[in-house]
Write a protein that holds these residues in place. Structure first.
Motif, PDB file in Angstrom:
ATOM      1  N   ARG A   1      -3.838  -1.221  -5.278  1.00 55.23           N
ATOM      2  CA  ARG A   1      -2.610   0.398  -5.099  1.00 55.23           C
ATOM      3  C   ARG A   1      -3.702   1.684  -5.836  1.00 55.23           C
ATOM      4  N   ARG A   2      -4.656   1.387  -7.175  1.00 56.90           N
ATOM      5  CA  ARG A   2      -4.460   2.621  -7.986  1.00 56.90           C
ATOM      6  C   ARG A   2      -5.586   3.343  -6.796  1.00 56.90           C
ATOM      7  N   TYR A   3      -6.467   2.090  -6.231  1.00 56.33           N
ATOM      8  CA  TYR A   3      -7.437   3.111  -5.628  1.00 56.33           C
ATOM      9  C   TYR A   3      -6.784   4.694  -4.047  1.00 56.33           C
ATOM     10  N   LEU A   4      -5.903   4.476  -3.775  1.00 54.47           N
ATOM     11  CA  LEU A   4      -5.097   5.424  -3.181  1.00 54.47           C
ATOM     12  C   LEU A   4      -4.589   6.412  -4.357  1.00 54.47           C
TER      13      LEU A   4
ATOM     14  N   ASN B   1     -17.074   2.714  -7.605  1.00 59.62           N
ATOM     15  CA  ASN B   1     -17.644   1.470  -8.002  1.00 59.62           C
ATOM     16  C   ASN B   1     -16.365   0.069  -7.114  1.00 59.62           C
ATOM     17  N   ALA B   2     -15.378   0.710  -6.512  1.00 55.25           N
ATOM     18  CA  ALA B   2     -14.645  -0.065  -5.584  1.00 55.25           C
ATOM     19  C   ALA B   2     -15.437  -0.199  -3.903  1.00 55.25           C
ATOM     20  N   ARG B   3     -15.263   1.402  -3.348  1.00 56.12           N
ATOM     21  CA  ARG B   3     -16.175   1.050  -2.284  1.00 56.12           C
ATOM     22  C   ARG B   3     -17.498   0.307  -2.495  1.00 56.12           C
ATOM     23  N   ALA B   4     -18.722  -0.187  -3.533  1.00 62.51           N
ATOM     24  CA  ALA B   4     -19.414  -0.692  -3.649  1.00 62.51           C
ATOM     25  C   ALA B   4     -19.085  -2.247  -3.490  1.00 62.51           C
ATOM     26  N   SER B   5     -18.085  -2.885  -4.004  1.00 66.13           N
ATOM     27  CA  SER B   5     -17.487  -3.707  -4.220  1.00 66.13           C
ATOM     28  C   SER B   5     -17.073  -3.729  -3.038  1.00 66.13           C
TER      29      SER B   5
ATOM     30  N   GLY C   1      -0.002  -0.635   2.188  1.00 62.33           N
ATOM     31  CA  GLY C   1      -0.182  -1.219   1.643  1.00 62.33           C
ATOM     32  C   GLY C   1       0.684  -2.890   1.860  1.00 62.33           C
ATOM     33  N   THR C   2       1.638  -2.622   1.569  1.00 61.29           N
ATOM     34  CA  THR C   2       2.957  -3.456   1.438  1.00 61.29           C
ATOM     35  C   THR C   2       3.315  -4.100   2.525  1.00 61.29           C
ATOM     36  N   PHE C   3       3.138  -3.537   4.012  1.00 60.08           N
ATOM     37  CA  PHE C   3       2.831  -4.568   4.847  1.00 60.08           C
ATOM     38  C   PHE C   3       1.604  -4.026   5.733  1.00 60.08           C
ATOM     39  N   PRO C   4       0.850  -4.900   5.517  1.00 56.16           N
ATOM     40  CA  PRO C   4      -0.458  -4.613   5.730  1.00 56.16           C
ATOM     41  C   PRO C   4      -0.918  -5.177   6.806  1.00 56.16           C
TER      42      PRO C   4
ATOM     43  N   VAL D   1      -9.220   0.187   4.138  1.00 56.80           N
ATOM     44  CA  VAL D   1      -8.866  -0.947   4.083  1.00 56.80           C
ATOM     45  C   VAL D   1      -8.725  -1.171   2.635  1.00 56.80           C
ATOM     46  N   ILE D   2      -9.075  -0.411   1.489  1.00 56.01           N
ATOM     47  CA  ILE D   2      -9.803  -0.624   0.398  1.00 56.01           C
ATOM     48  C   ILE D   2      -7.769  -0.299  -0.265  1.00 56.01           C
TER      49      ILE D   2
END
Length: 376
Positions: free
Chosen positions: A145-148, A191-195, A110-113, A139-140
């Protein structure tokens, strides 16, 4: 974000390449199998620390060589950045930013998208739910960062629970110790995936209309066992406990999630033509681009690998118009002929660079060499 210089040594069929890149359009022309996609894969590797083809690191190094090295020199948020990736026989992969090695590669994601559009994207439609979950996670995690971290914890817990089920464990205390943190991570992932799906669906509908025009109604929706009102991970585990004991693996949770893809009310994988599938996946990737641009505050690199095949002339024209918009940053594009590249460069009216690719070698093409003169 701009990749200014790319250095490659012994990556797949590329023995050595030193490229100074345009901040806008970088085109790579050549026959199939010459190394165009491998160049894009090198750029992808710098962002994700792995190949987009899914091959193991042991197959990345050029045949009969003992090491592979990639280096990218970027401008990110106005600041120079350098990334290096090194791999060698008998040595683990090393990824460094500004000369300092990452202790955990997940810190880099995610640092270099980056967004890649390639022929393999058809697997998002034709493939299993694993492909679509990987798409969600990739993608998420670039914008969250917390998601991973939660995904890694959840997958580890699922592996632990599956081992316990396979071994016939009956200790409720041990199961509780695994299932409680598993449930916390599952709640965050759901929650993250739904949003994310709700936001992406809107961006996707706009991107699809810009390519296909009016008349086709694409839809995507998030499918999860946790979608049912009042259902959480602990209740799902309790409900399926006897089934899990019988089959000896965990049958419920985010690791079974999917995205339902439809076109005008019909399942994509069963009814869509090749051109519609291609349009659908390109629109998904363009929606991904806009999502990441908003989530990270950076314009991701956009890699377009052989995207015009199986599309009619009107859809090709619309894609060219879309990627020529100013909201897109640096673009890398491969093709077997120059016509589409010339049209894109005409619309952007900005800086560009072209290379001829033969057997892993990259030869710059002067701007006036064989150039389409319509509008140039």
């Amino acid at each position: 974000m701009i990749l200014q210089k790319l250095t490659i040594d012994n990556f797949k069929n590329i023995a050595r390449a030193r490229l100074e890149l345009s901040p806008k359009i970088n085109g790579f022309l050549g026959d199939n199998g010459m190394g165009k996609s491998n160049l894009l894969d090198a750029v992808y590797f710098l962002s994700f620390c792995k190949s987009f083809t899914g091959v193991s690191d042991s197959l990345i190094t050029r045949r009969d060589e003992i090491f592979c090295m990639l280096k990218g020199e970027y401008i990110r948020r106005g600041t120079p950045e350098e990334l290096t990736v090194g791999m060698g026989t008998g040595h683990r992969k090393s990824v460094k930013r500004r000369g300092k090695e990452y202790m955990r590669l997940s810190e880099h994601i995610g640092t270099f998208p980056l967004v890649l559009v390639s022929p393999a994207d058809i697997d998002l439609i034709r493939g299993s739910s694993d492909e679509r979950r990987r798409f969600m996670d990739m993608v998420i995690s670039q914008g969250d960062r917390r998601y991973l971290d939660e995904l890694i914890r959840y997958n580890h817990a699922v592996e632990q629970r599956n081992r316990m089920l396979k071994d016939g464990c009956t200790d409720s205390g041990l199961f509780a110790a695994v299932e409680m943190p598993m449930a916390r991570s599952a709640a965050y992932l759901h929650n993250a995936r739904a949003s994310w799906t709700e936001e992406l669906a809107k961006l996707f509908a706009e991107a699809y209309a810009s390519i296909a025009g009016n008349g086709e109604l694409p839809e995507l929706s998030y499918q999860s066992q946790l979608n049912a009102p009042g259902t959480d991970m602990m209740s799902l585990l309790d409900e399926r406990r006897q089934r899990d004991i019988a089959v000896k693996y965990t049958t419920g949770g985010p690791h079974r999630d999917d995205i339902d893809l439809q076109l005008s009310g019909m399942p994509m994988r069963r009814t869509a033509s090749q051109g519609q599938c291609k349009t659908f996946t390109i629109a998904l990737r363009l929606a991904q681009y806009e999502f990441l641009r908003r989530a990270t505050g950076l314009r991701p690199l956009l890699l377009l690998d052989d995207i015009f095949d199986k599309l009619d002339a009107s859809r090709v024209e619309r894609i060219i118009t879309v990627v020529g918009r100013p909201e897109f940053g640096q673009i890398f594009i491969t093709d077997t002929n120059r016509t589409h590249l010339d049209e894109i460069m005409t619309r952007t009216g900005g800086d560009y660079s072209l290379w001829s690719v033969t057997d892993g070698q990259f030869e710059p093409i002067p701007h006036d060499a064989g150039q389409n003169t319509n509008g140039l």
